[in-house]
Design an enzyme around this catalytic site. Sequence first.
Site, PDB file in Angstrom:
ATOM      1  N   GLU A  92     -34.595  66.910 -51.403  1.00  0.00           N
ATOM      2  CA  GLU A  92     -35.472  65.822 -53.160  1.00  0.00           C
ATOM      3  C   GLU A  92     -36.267  64.933 -51.972  1.00  0.00           C
ATOM      4  OE1 GLU A  92     -32.175  65.647 -55.714  1.00  0.00           O
ATOM      5  OE2 GLU A  92     -33.218  67.409 -56.165  1.00  0.00           O
ATOM      6  N   CYS A 105     -39.152  57.555 -51.860  1.00  0.00           N
ATOM      7  CA  CYS A 105     -37.865  57.506 -51.533  1.00  0.00           C
ATOM      8  C   CYS A 105     -37.792  58.681 -50.540  1.00  0.00           C
ATOM      9  CB  CYS A 105     -36.924  57.349 -52.221  1.00  0.00           C
ATOM     10  SG  CYS A 105     -35.200  57.744 -51.522  1.00  0.00           S
ATOM     11  N   CYS A 112     -24.623  65.369 -47.287  1.00  0.00           N
ATOM     12  CA  CYS A 112     -23.746  63.940 -46.588  1.00  0.00           C
ATOM     13  C   CYS A 112     -22.825  64.179 -46.002  1.00  0.00           C
ATOM     14  CB  CYS A 112     -24.731  62.747 -47.615  1.00  0.00           C
ATOM     15  SG  CYS A 112     -24.419  61.888 -46.523  1.00  0.00           S
ATOM     16  N   CYS A 116     -19.257  58.962 -50.122  1.00  0.00           N
ATOM     17  CA  CYS A 116     -19.136  57.922 -50.318  1.00  0.00           C
ATOM     18  C   CYS A 116     -18.909  58.130 -51.888  1.00  0.00           C
ATOM     19  CB  CYS A 116     -20.711  56.906 -50.144  1.00  0.00           C
ATOM     20  SG  CYS A 116     -21.173  56.495 -49.121  1.00  0.00           S
ATOM     21  N   CYS A 119     -21.374  58.992 -54.653  1.00  0.00           N
ATOM     22  CA  CYS A 119     -22.350  59.381 -55.172  1.00  0.00           C
ATOM     23  C   CYS A 119     -22.816  60.820 -54.935  1.00  0.00           C
ATOM     24  CB  CYS A 119     -22.940  59.006 -53.207  1.00  0.00           C
ATOM     25  SG  CYS A 119     -25.053  59.735 -52.880  1.00  0.00           S
ATOM     26  N   CYS A 338     -30.743  55.695 -57.772  1.00  0.00           N
ATOM     27  CA  CYS A 338     -29.848  56.565 -56.129  1.00  0.00           C
ATOM     28  C   CYS A 338     -28.222  56.569 -56.802  1.00  0.00           C
ATOM     29  CB  CYS A 338     -29.941  54.400 -56.055  1.00  0.00           C
ATOM     30  SG  CYS A 338     -30.078  53.694 -55.572  1.00  0.00           S
TER      31      CYS A 338
HETATM   32  S1  SF4 Z   1     -24.546  57.282 -50.367  1.00  0.00           S
HETATM   33 FE1  SF4 Z   1     -24.990  58.995 -50.299  1.00  0.00          FE
HETATM   34  S2  SF4 Z   1     -26.487  59.604 -49.287  1.00  0.00           S
HETATM   35 FE2  SF4 Z   1     -25.752  57.494 -48.538  1.00  0.00          FE
HETATM   36  S3  SF4 Z   1     -24.890  58.126 -46.766  1.00  0.00           S
HETATM   37 FE3  SF4 Z   1     -22.667  57.638 -48.578  1.00  0.00          FE
HETATM   38  S4  SF4 Z   1     -22.742  59.885 -49.343  1.00  0.00           S
HETATM   39 FE4  SF4 Z   1     -24.534  59.385 -47.689  1.00  0.00          FE
END
Ligand code: SF4
Length: 347
Positions: A92, A105, A112, A116, A119, A338
């Site tokens: 995306e 963006c 990923c 985190c 996220c 975000c």
């Molecule tokens: S915020 Fe999300 S996309 Fe960015 S590094 Fe952390 S887990 Fe990965």
Amino acid sequence: MNKKDLTNLSLLCLTEFLVSLGLPKYRGIQVFSWLYRPKITDFSQMTDLSKELRETLAARACFTWPQIAEVERSQDGTVKYGFKLDDDNYTEAVLIPEEGRNTLCVSSQVGCAMACGFCLTGSIGFRRNLTPGEIVGQVVRVRDWLLDTNDLSNGLNNLVFMGMGEPLANFDNLLIALDILTQQRGLDFSERRITVSTCGLVPQIIELGRKTKVNLAVSLHSVDNSTRSKLMPINKKYPVAELLEACRNFPMPKRKRIMFEYILIKDLNDSEADAELLAQKLKGIPCKINLLPYNESAGQPFKRSSDARIELFQKALWKAGYTVLIRSSRGADISAACGQLAGKMNS
Ligand code: SF4
């Protein structure tokens, strides 16, 4: 015979490839500049190349960009694009129109690995790196979409690598993509208009500073190691002091500043004491701080800080002399804000 995908090649590598086919060196810049002109999808459109050369290229090489499979518009003007990739994976990009400028963006990976805690992309895990062509392709496709829809007269002005994935974990492909994006005969973005955001991969931050002049953004979210490690597992490998040392040494011309992103989460990192510690730890680093009210998502354990608390946090940083913005959340109604990019990956 496997055809060479030209979208993954820097100008230098494309020239080397054409030379390996027995073509003169100057054909490199000629073919490269055709690839990045608006709405070029076939060698037959490269009208100043001889018919014979176009046929040779079609036999030995290819170029395709990821298809825009879905477009969603937010009430606030944000547009989210879903791209279907060749292997049926999905990624995306998000267009953020603002007064006088349009920022895209872009994503750098499918999923990923950084996990985190705040996220959604992190919650789906890592699937694969995007190729240079799949990174650049997001920009090419959105630029062409804007031309087709006549939507925004200014076109694209800024690029931020803040979509799905950790760009510095896909470092080699990122460097090739940046080369193509900034080549005058490529997409001709100034490095000043490109920001790469990281969760804190210290060796790659140092390398990025050595090899490019793009802007650096760091997802910080806490300067207390125990809180940051809870939110961002990468902090166990590269703790706060090491990360901030790399930021302190990041090469920057005068007036350029690192952007620190700080998501405010209720009762976790949003007290005045947290703000004071942040101010103390960032001392000496030319920086701006973006405060991001947390976007609550189903299934996530965190809550958004109250507006009053956010304002107090901002005031404490102002008092210490920092430039601090509260960044309003864009595109939350289409899951484009975000930390919300996961889209089709979760379905
Ligand atoms: S915020 Fe999300 S996309 Fe960015 S590094 Fe952390 S887990 Fe990965």
